[in-house]
Design a protein around this motif. Structure first.
Motif, PDB file in Angstrom:
ATOM      1  N   ASN A   1       6.170   0.335  -2.744  1.00 19.73           N
ATOM      2  CA  ASN A   1       7.572   0.642  -3.037  1.00 19.73           C
ATOM      3  C   ASN A   1       8.466  -0.586  -2.962  1.00 19.73           C
ATOM      4  OD1 ASN A   1       6.784   3.266  -3.333  1.00 19.73           O
ATOM      5  ND2 ASN A   1       7.763   4.032  -1.478  1.00 19.73           N
TER       6      ASN A   1
ATOM      7  N   GLN B   1       0.687   6.889  -1.241  1.00 19.97           N
ATOM      8  CA  GLN B   1       2.008   6.963  -1.855  1.00 19.97           C
ATOM      9  C   GLN B   1       2.828   8.092  -1.247  1.00 19.97           C
ATOM     10  OE1 GLN B   1       2.916   4.545  -4.174  1.00 19.97           O
ATOM     11  NE2 GLN B   1       4.932   5.345  -3.635  1.00 19.97           N
TER      12      GLN B   1
ATOM     13  N   ASP C   1       6.436   7.264   0.384  1.00 18.80           N
ATOM     14  CA  ASP C   1       7.673   7.880  -0.104  1.00 18.80           C
ATOM     15  C   ASP C   1       8.379   8.644   1.011  1.00 18.80           C
ATOM     16  OD1 ASP C   1       7.186   6.847  -2.601  1.00 18.80           O
ATOM     17  OD2 ASP C   1       6.345   8.700  -3.428  1.00 18.80           O
TER      18      ASP C   1
ATOM     19  N   GLU D   1      12.104   7.958   2.699  1.00 19.73           N
ATOM     20  CA  GLU D   1      13.086   9.036   2.807  1.00 19.73           C
ATOM     21  C   GLU D   1      13.518   9.240   4.251  1.00 19.73           C
ATOM     22  OE1 GLU D   1      13.363  13.865   1.885  1.00 19.73           O
ATOM     23  OE2 GLU D   1      11.768  12.641   0.981  1.00 19.73           O
TER      24      GLU D   1
END
Length: 299
Positions: free
Chosen positions: A79, A158, A162, A166
């Motif tokens: 990311n 992933q 993620d 968050e």
């Protein structure tokens, strides 16, 4: 570009195939360990670098381990990757010197077989014949992924990355994208060709291999995954490949985890790396145990 970068992380799993079948149906993920030192806890989660929506949520114990964590440690943080910079580095390492092509290195029969695979995927050989064998192997893997029911975009890694973004958890890379790229591109030309020829020869079995690998992971079949490469030990260059892709990387990652345990920060850490790194000796788990720690297999 993201698909190619994610594909980089899964080659070792499919390269050596899977010859056994997971015997226990569990279907909610596996490969979770725990190690503690005073007030510091480190969870070690073996992952798979592909997936689909049906994988999630994972087993409650895995989800709880993530929730408890203050810091997460992936192999690399895709990311935060500078895609343009990474693509430039990849192309520098992937291209032959001017005037040389794959046709110079592959046998005529293997080259024809590669042309057929490319044709099936709406690509002409002239578009890719300047790429070195290691990169072509990665491209074949991408073709197989597109034929399967899995995607790197639903990779377990992933999923946690993620969520960590968050949840605003601290993310520390255990490696870098450049590290992994240099390993893959750094093998001898002979080994690169051998691996590409093997991928061409066994291209039609790649999707089946992915199915078996995901079954091992979903069912927590640690023994089967660990044994999955035994039939490939006769391949010339096998030891070179495993030393670079598994042994040396495991030592580096284990050293980082041991430093964390020594610091005794009082925090909880959630490590998530490819499951092979947890089961293929010398594994991250065995290396930590060799340092005197008790590592508990949670799930």
């Amino acid at each position: 570009m993201r698909k190619i970068l994610l594909t980089l992380m899964i080659i070792i799993t499919v390269l050596f195939g899977c010859q056994n079948s997971a015997t226990e149906e569990r279907n909610d993920g596996g490969f979770l360990w725990k190690v503690e030192n005073e007030d510091t806890t480190v969870y070690l989660q073996g992952t798979i670098h592909v997936g689909n929506e049906d994988f999630f949520p994972l087993n409650e114990q895995i989800e709880d381990a993530y929730e408890e964590s203050d810091v997460v440690l992936p192999e690399i943080n895709l990311n935060e990757l500078d895609v343009m910079e990474s693509q430039s580095l990849m192309m520098d390492l992937a291209m032959y010197e001017e005037g040389q092509t794959l046709a110079d290195d592959l046998t005529e029969d293997t080259f024809v077989a590669l042309e057929e695979i490319l044709k099936e995927n709406d690509m002409g050989i002239e578009m890719v014949q300047q790429f070195k064998p290691w990169f072509m192997e990665m491209l074949l893997m991408q073709f197989a992924l597109e034929e399967s029911e899995y995607s790197p975009e639903y990779a377990v890694d992933q999923y946690f990355l993620d969520r960590a973004d968050e949840d605003e958890k601290e993310i520390r890379e255990l490696e870098t994208y450049e590290d992994q790229l240099m390993v893959l591109s750094g093998f001898s030309e002979e080994l690169q060709l051998e691996m590409l020829e093997d991928a061409i020869l066994n291209y039609d079995e790649m999707v089946e291999d992915l199915d078996e690998i995901t079954a091992y992971w979903l069912n927590g079949a640690t023994d089967e995954l660990s044994a999955s490469g035994e039939d490939e030990e006769s391949i010339e260059g096998y030891e070179e490949y495993m030393e670079e892709m598994n042994t040396n990387r495991n030592i580096g990652m284990a050293d980082t985890i041991l430093e964390i345990l020594t610091e005794d920060s009082g925090q909880t850490y959630f490590v998530f790396v490819g499951a092979m790194h947890m089961v293929e000796d010398p594994s991250i788990v065995s290396l930590i145990e060799e340092d005197g720690y008790k590592v508990e297999h949670i799930y």
